[in-house]
Design a protein around this motif. Structure first.
Motif, PDB file in Angstrom:
ATOM      1  N   LEU A  85      64.926  59.554 -40.799  1.00 20.77           N
ATOM      2  CA  LEU A  85      65.968  59.071 -41.073  1.00 20.77           C
ATOM      3  C   LEU A  85      66.250  57.504 -41.392  1.00 20.77           C
ATOM      4  N   ARG A  86      67.052  57.042 -42.666  1.00 21.87           N
ATOM      5  CA  ARG A  86      67.439  55.574 -42.454  1.00 21.87           C
ATOM      6  C   ARG A  86      68.609  55.254 -42.388  1.00 21.87           C
ATOM      7  N   LEU A  87      69.217  54.641 -41.408  1.00 25.79           N
ATOM      8  CA  LEU A  87      70.601  54.527 -41.203  1.00 25.79           C
ATOM      9  C   LEU A  87      70.893  52.995 -41.114  1.00 25.79           C
ATOM     10  N   PHE A 110      72.279  46.154 -39.896  1.00 26.92           N
ATOM     11  CA  PHE A 110      70.942  46.531 -39.127  1.00 26.92           C
ATOM     12  C   PHE A 110      70.420  47.859 -39.709  1.00 26.92           C
ATOM     13  N   VAL A 111      69.029  48.168 -39.823  1.00 29.92           N
ATOM     14  CA  VAL A 111      68.369  49.322 -40.220  1.00 29.92           C
ATOM     15  C   VAL A 111      67.618  50.151 -39.268  1.00 29.92           C
ATOM     16  N   PHE A 162      71.172  68.205 -38.020  1.00 27.08           N
ATOM     17  CA  PHE A 162      70.305  67.738 -36.621  1.00 27.08           C
ATOM     18  C   PHE A 162      70.522  66.125 -37.273  1.00 27.08           C
ATOM     19  N   ALA A 163      70.072  65.585 -38.198  1.00 27.39           N
ATOM     20  CA  ALA A 163      70.200  64.323 -38.446  1.00 27.39           C
ATOM     21  C   ALA A 163      71.391  63.730 -38.204  1.00 27.39           C
ATOM     22  N   ASP A 164      72.487  64.396 -38.254  1.00 26.54           N
ATOM     23  CA  ASP A 164      73.729  63.624 -37.742  1.00 26.54           C
ATOM     24  C   ASP A 164      73.893  63.522 -36.245  1.00 26.54           C
ATOM     25  N   ASP A 173      76.332  53.966 -41.976  1.00 28.13           N
ATOM     26  CA  ASP A 173      76.117  54.658 -43.504  1.00 28.13           C
ATOM     27  C   ASP A 173      74.608  55.207 -43.491  1.00 28.13           C
ATOM     28  N   ILE A 174      74.543  56.401 -44.037  1.00 27.70           N
ATOM     29  CA  ILE A 174      73.373  56.972 -44.318  1.00 27.70           C
ATOM     30  C   ILE A 174      72.489  56.672 -45.405  1.00 27.70           C
TER      31      ILE A 174
END
Length: 225
Positions: free
Chosen positions: A124-126, A189-190, A209-211, A5-6
């Protein structure tokens, strides 16, 4: 296909300052000029949000900050999952005023210097759900006689649940830093990633690019359960 999840993607970049172009941005400002001046933010323009479309289900907010002494505009674009429920009427108006995602993207492209690559700094935070993913490095049980003895002095049940990496000279695909955190209360997890890469405003989705970076982080540090 990724199933992380983004949480958020933020990109920042800089373009030359043009008085004519800045005047156009002022007409699109989501914050009234009088309010901006009262808050001491007369050199900042807020754009958006843009709402989801057929290609991208997320919302985006942008801001432009003029630095006249450097003759530059500092941009920021934040892309996040769409909140549940119907968007507020004011958000719909801003979306329409900008011409949606494509209209905002065209503004960004117009501001970029021709002939130069459009590159930005990304944060990015995933989120990786613990019931779907195992992480290769955390959580880890600490062993006596290791570099973690100091933590074991505070409690025998100490576990390593956060780790960070900085890549001197740059890592793969423009990655500069990665922090991995295990949030045991949320069972996830982040991953927080700092990277430099192409902005690709002509793509069908925001900040593709983030993907690519998200896929790389998943394949490097996580495995499906």
């Amino acid at each position: 296909m990724s199933n992380y999840d983004i949480i958020s993607v933020v990109a920042t970049w800089t373009t030359p300052l043009s008085d004519e172009f800045w005047s156009r941005l002022e007409s699109l400002n989501a914050v009234a000029t009088e309010q901006s001046d009262q808050e001491g933010q007369g050199n900042t323009i807020v754009l958006g949000p843009t709402l989801p479309d057929d290609d991208d289900p997320r919302v985006a907010h942008a801001a432009a900050h003029s630095h006249k002494e450097d003759n530059e505009v500092h941009w920021g674009l934040s892309v996040q999952p769409t909140p549940q429920g119907e968007p507020p009427e004011e958000a719909r108006k801003q979306h329409e005023k900008l011409g949606g995602r494509k209209g905002l993207a065209s503004l960004f492209t117009e501001a970029l210097p021709s002939g130069l690559p459009a590159v930005g700094s990304f944060r990015l935070r995933l989120s990786f759900a613990e019931d779907r993913f195992a992480c290769a490095v955390i959580p880890a049980i600490l062993e006596k006689g290791s570099i973690h003895d100091a933590a074991l002095h505070l409690g025998r049940g100490a576990r390593l649940e956060q780790v960070g990496y900085r890549f001197e000279g740059g890592g793969a695909s423009g990655i500069e830093e990665i922090t991995l955190m295990y949030e045991h209360s949320k069972q996830r997890f982040v991953a927080t990633v700092l990277a430099t890469g192409p902005l690709k405003f002509g793509s069908p989705r925001w900040l593709t690019f983030a993907d690519d970076i998200g896929e790389l982080v998943q394949n490097t540090f996580f495995s499906p359960r």
